[in-house]
Design a protein around this motif. Sequence first.
Motif, PDB file in Angstrom:
ATOM      1  N   SER A 117      38.084  39.565  25.131  1.00 32.21           N
ATOM      2  CA  SER A 117      39.125  39.182  26.091  1.00 32.21           C
ATOM      3  C   SER A 117      38.704  39.454  27.540  1.00 32.21           C
ATOM      4  O   SER A 117      39.481  39.263  28.457  1.00 32.21           O
ATOM      5  CB  SER A 117      40.415  39.950  25.791  1.00 32.21           C
ATOM      6  N   ALA A 118      37.470  39.898  27.726  1.00 29.27           N
ATOM      7  CA  ALA A 118      36.995  40.246  29.074  1.00 29.27           C
ATOM      8  C   ALA A 118      35.841  39.342  29.503  1.00 29.27           C
ATOM      9  O   ALA A 118      35.247  38.644  28.691  1.00 29.27           O
ATOM     10  CB  ALA A 118      36.537  41.704  29.092  1.00 29.27           C
ATOM     11  N   LEU A 119      35.555  39.381  30.783  1.00 31.57           N
ATOM     12  CA  LEU A 119      34.401  38.700  31.362  1.00 31.57           C
ATOM     13  C   LEU A 119      33.466  39.759  31.919  1.00 31.57           C
ATOM     14  O   LEU A 119      33.922  40.694  32.578  1.00 31.57           O
ATOM     15  CB  LEU A 119      34.829  37.783  32.505  1.00 31.57           C
ATOM     16  N   ARG A 120      32.177  39.602  31.671  1.00 33.40           N
ATOM     17  CA  ARG A 120      31.182  40.499  32.272  1.00 33.40           C
ATOM     18  C   ARG A 120      30.389  39.690  33.275  1.00 33.40           C
ATOM     19  O   ARG A 120      29.802  38.671  32.936  1.00 33.40           O
ATOM     20  CB  ARG A 120      30.260  41.076  31.209  1.00 33.40           C
ATOM     21  N   ALA A 121      30.382  40.160  34.503  1.00 33.82           N
ATOM     22  CA  ALA A 121      29.714  39.451  35.587  1.00 33.82           C
ATOM     23  C   ALA A 121      28.661  40.331  36.228  1.00 33.82           C
ATOM     24  O   ALA A 121      28.888  41.519  36.452  1.00 33.82           O
ATOM     25  CB  ALA A 121      30.733  39.020  36.644  1.00 33.82           C
ATOM     26  N   THR A 122      27.512  39.738  36.533  1.00 34.16           N
ATOM     27  CA  THR A 122      26.465  40.412  37.290  1.00 34.16           C
ATOM     28  C   THR A 122      26.579  39.942  38.728  1.00 34.16           C
ATOM     29  O   THR A 122      26.579  38.748  39.003  1.00 34.16           O
ATOM     30  CB  THR A 122      25.070  40.091  36.731  1.00 34.16           C
ATOM     31  N   VAL A 123      26.690  40.907  39.642  1.00 30.55           N
ATOM     32  CA  VAL A 123      26.879  40.613  41.064  1.00 30.55           C
ATOM     33  C   VAL A 123      25.676  41.140  41.840  1.00 30.55           C
ATOM     34  O   VAL A 123      25.223  42.262  41.629  1.00 30.55           O
ATOM     35  CB  VAL A 123      28.172  41.270  41.593  1.00 30.55           C
ATOM     36  N   GLN A 124      25.163  40.289  42.705  1.00 32.47           N
ATOM     37  CA  GLN A 124      24.035  40.659  43.565  1.00 32.47           C
ATOM     38  C   GLN A 124      24.556  40.857  44.981  1.00 32.47           C
ATOM     39  O   GLN A 124      25.334  40.046  45.480  1.00 32.47           O
ATOM     40  CB  GLN A 124      22.995  39.543  43.559  1.00 32.47           C
ATOM     41  N   ARG A 125      24.110  41.947  45.607  1.00 38.91           N
ATOM     42  CA  ARG A 125      24.419  42.207  47.016  1.00 38.91           C
ATOM     43  C   ARG A 125      23.119  42.121  47.792  1.00 38.91           C
ATOM     44  O   ARG A 125      22.187  42.868  47.546  1.00 38.91           O
ATOM     45  CB  ARG A 125      25.013  43.604  47.187  1.00 38.91           C
ATOM     46  N   GLN A 126      23.053  41.181  48.733  1.00 40.93           N
ATOM     47  CA  GLN A 126      21.886  41.057  49.603  1.00 40.93           C
ATOM     48  C   GLN A 126      22.290  41.569  50.980  1.00 40.93           C
ATOM     49  O   GLN A 126      23.085  40.947  51.669  1.00 40.93           O
ATOM     50  CB  GLN A 126      21.434  39.600  49.716  1.00 40.93           C
ATOM     51  N   GLY A 127      21.736  42.726  51.328  1.00 46.65           N
ATOM     52  CA  GLY A 127      22.051  43.325  52.623  1.00 46.65           C
ATOM     53  C   GLY A 127      20.889  43.177  53.585  1.00 46.65           C
ATOM     54  O   GLY A 127      19.861  42.579  53.277  1.00 46.65           O
ATOM     55  N   LEU A 174      30.302  44.024  36.434  1.00 49.31           N
ATOM     56  CA  LEU A 174      31.727  44.265  36.320  1.00 49.31           C
ATOM     57  C   LEU A 174      32.196  43.716  34.987  1.00 49.31           C
ATOM     58  O   LEU A 174      31.739  42.659  34.560  1.00 49.31           O
ATOM     59  CB  LEU A 174      32.506  43.541  37.417  1.00 49.31           C
ATOM     60  N   GLU A 175      33.102  44.410  34.340  1.00 47.39           N
ATOM     61  CA  GLU A 175      33.771  43.878  33.158  1.00 47.39           C
ATOM     62  C   GLU A 175      35.235  43.736  33.520  1.00 47.39           C
ATOM     63  O   GLU A 175      35.925  44.723  33.750  1.00 47.39           O
ATOM     64  CB  GLU A 175      33.602  44.806  31.960  1.00 47.39           C
ATOM     65  N   LEU A 176      35.679  42.490  33.629  1.00 45.74           N
ATOM     66  CA  LEU A 176      37.043  42.188  34.064  1.00 45.74           C
ATOM     67  C   LEU A 176      37.909  41.807  32.880  1.00 45.74           C
ATOM     68  O   LEU A 176      37.538  40.935  32.098  1.00 45.74           O
ATOM     69  CB  LEU A 176      37.047  41.019  35.041  1.00 45.74           C
ATOM     70  N   ASP A 177      39.053  42.447  32.773  1.00 41.53           N
ATOM     71  CA  ASP A 177      40.090  42.028  31.839  1.00 41.53           C
ATOM     72  C   ASP A 177      41.083  41.253  32.694  1.00 41.53           C
ATOM     73  O   ASP A 177      41.918  41.852  33.393  1.00 41.53           O
ATOM     74  CB  ASP A 177      40.731  43.253  31.190  1.00 41.53           C
ATOM     75  N   CYS A 178      40.953  39.942  32.685  1.00 40.05           N
ATOM     76  CA  CYS A 178      41.747  39.104  33.586  1.00 40.05           C
ATOM     77  C   CYS A 178      43.241  39.214  33.311  1.00 40.05           C
ATOM     78  O   CYS A 178      44.036  39.290  34.246  1.00 40.05           O
ATOM     79  CB  CYS A 178      41.308  37.651  33.466  1.00 40.05           C
ATOM     80  N   GLU A 193      45.019  41.680  31.906  1.00 38.75           N
ATOM     81  CA  GLU A 193      45.592  42.989  32.211  1.00 38.75           C
ATOM     82  C   GLU A 193      45.263  43.469  33.625  1.00 38.75           C
ATOM     83  O   GLU A 193      45.768  44.484  34.069  1.00 38.75           O
ATOM     84  CB  GLU A 193      45.105  44.030  31.200  1.00 38.75           C
ATOM     85  N   ARG A 194      44.367  42.763  34.273  1.00 39.03           N
ATOM     86  CA  ARG A 194      43.954  43.073  35.649  1.00 39.03           C
ATOM     87  C   ARG A 194      43.283  44.449  35.751  1.00 39.03           C
ATOM     88  O   ARG A 194      43.571  45.254  36.629  1.00 39.03           O
ATOM     89  CB  ARG A 194      45.139  42.967  36.596  1.00 39.03           C
ATOM     90  N   ASN A 195      42.366  44.699  34.805  1.00 38.89           N
ATOM     91  CA  ASN A 195      41.588  45.925  34.768  1.00 38.89           C
ATOM     92  C   ASN A 195      40.118  45.621  34.964  1.00 38.89           C
ATOM     93  O   ASN A 195      39.671  44.492  34.720  1.00 38.89           O
ATOM     94  CB  ASN A 195      41.779  46.651  33.430  1.00 38.89           C
ATOM     95  N   VAL A 196      39.355  46.648  35.352  1.00 35.81           N
ATOM     96  CA  VAL A 196      37.921  46.466  35.579  1.00 35.81           C
ATOM     97  C   VAL A 196      37.183  47.730  35.176  1.00 35.81           C
ATOM     98  O   VAL A 196      37.714  48.834  35.280  1.00 35.81           O
ATOM     99  CB  VAL A 196      37.632  46.107  37.066  1.00 35.81           C
ATOM    100  N   ARG A 197      35.968  47.548  34.679  1.00 38.41           N
ATOM    101  CA  ARG A 197      35.018  48.640  34.470  1.00 38.41           C
ATOM    102  C   ARG A 197      33.740  48.244  35.200  1.00 38.41           C
ATOM    103  O   ARG A 197      33.439  47.074  35.351  1.00 38.41           O
ATOM    104  CB  ARG A 197      34.683  48.826  32.983  1.00 38.41           C
ATOM    105  N   HIS A 198      32.985  49.238  35.643  1.00 35.50           N
ATOM    106  CA  HIS A 198      31.765  49.007  36.411  1.00 35.50           C
ATOM    107  C   HIS A 198      30.568  49.687  35.755  1.00 35.50           C
ATOM    108  O   HIS A 198      30.720  50.620  34.988  1.00 35.50           O
ATOM    109  CB  HIS A 198      31.881  49.630  37.821  1.00 35.50           C
ATOM    110  N   THR A 199      29.388  49.241  36.128  1.00 40.34           N
ATOM    111  CA  THR A 199      28.185  50.046  35.961  1.00 40.34           C
ATOM    112  C   THR A 199      27.987  50.668  37.329  1.00 40.34           C
ATOM    113  O   THR A 199      28.895  50.638  38.141  1.00 40.34           O
ATOM    114  CB  THR A 199      26.955  49.181  35.601  1.00 40.34           C
TER     115      THR A 199
END
Length: 133
Positions: free
Chosen positions: A44-54, A63-67, A69-75
């Motif tokens: 029931s969740a989405l796992r997304a890889t996010v890149q930050r270019q600074g 991020l693991e988003l539970d759309c 329930e509006r919850n999130v877990r991180h690495t």
Amino acid sequence: MKTVMSLITLSVACCATADPQQITYSYDDSQAQYFIVSYVENGSALRATVQRQGTYFTNYTKLELDCAERNVRHTGMYSSLEELEKAQFDEMQGRVVDGSIADEVGKVLCKGTTLTASQSDELPAAEQSDDKT
């Protein structure tokens, strides 16, 4: 029949890795750019890889988003995708906060669910007292 089911399972399990999609987020550095580089549905969740270019470095987080329930877990944040792949998600989930990186990723990936920019983060008082995020 087994071949058809295997192909269906494979197509659902594979992650989307088209061109990275830029998202708007300027919390820590107005010069940094953020991209969703891949995502996969995980139950029931989405796992997304996010890149930050600074300005001085590039790093990655998942991020693991539970759309619904509006919850999130991180690495954590890692300097390479290889390091990120070894990382485990936090045990605890937190609420998605408006304007956070999880909110911005959710605006893109959780279309058609309850995760929207206009949804309130307000919880009943009993639940809100334990919420530390």
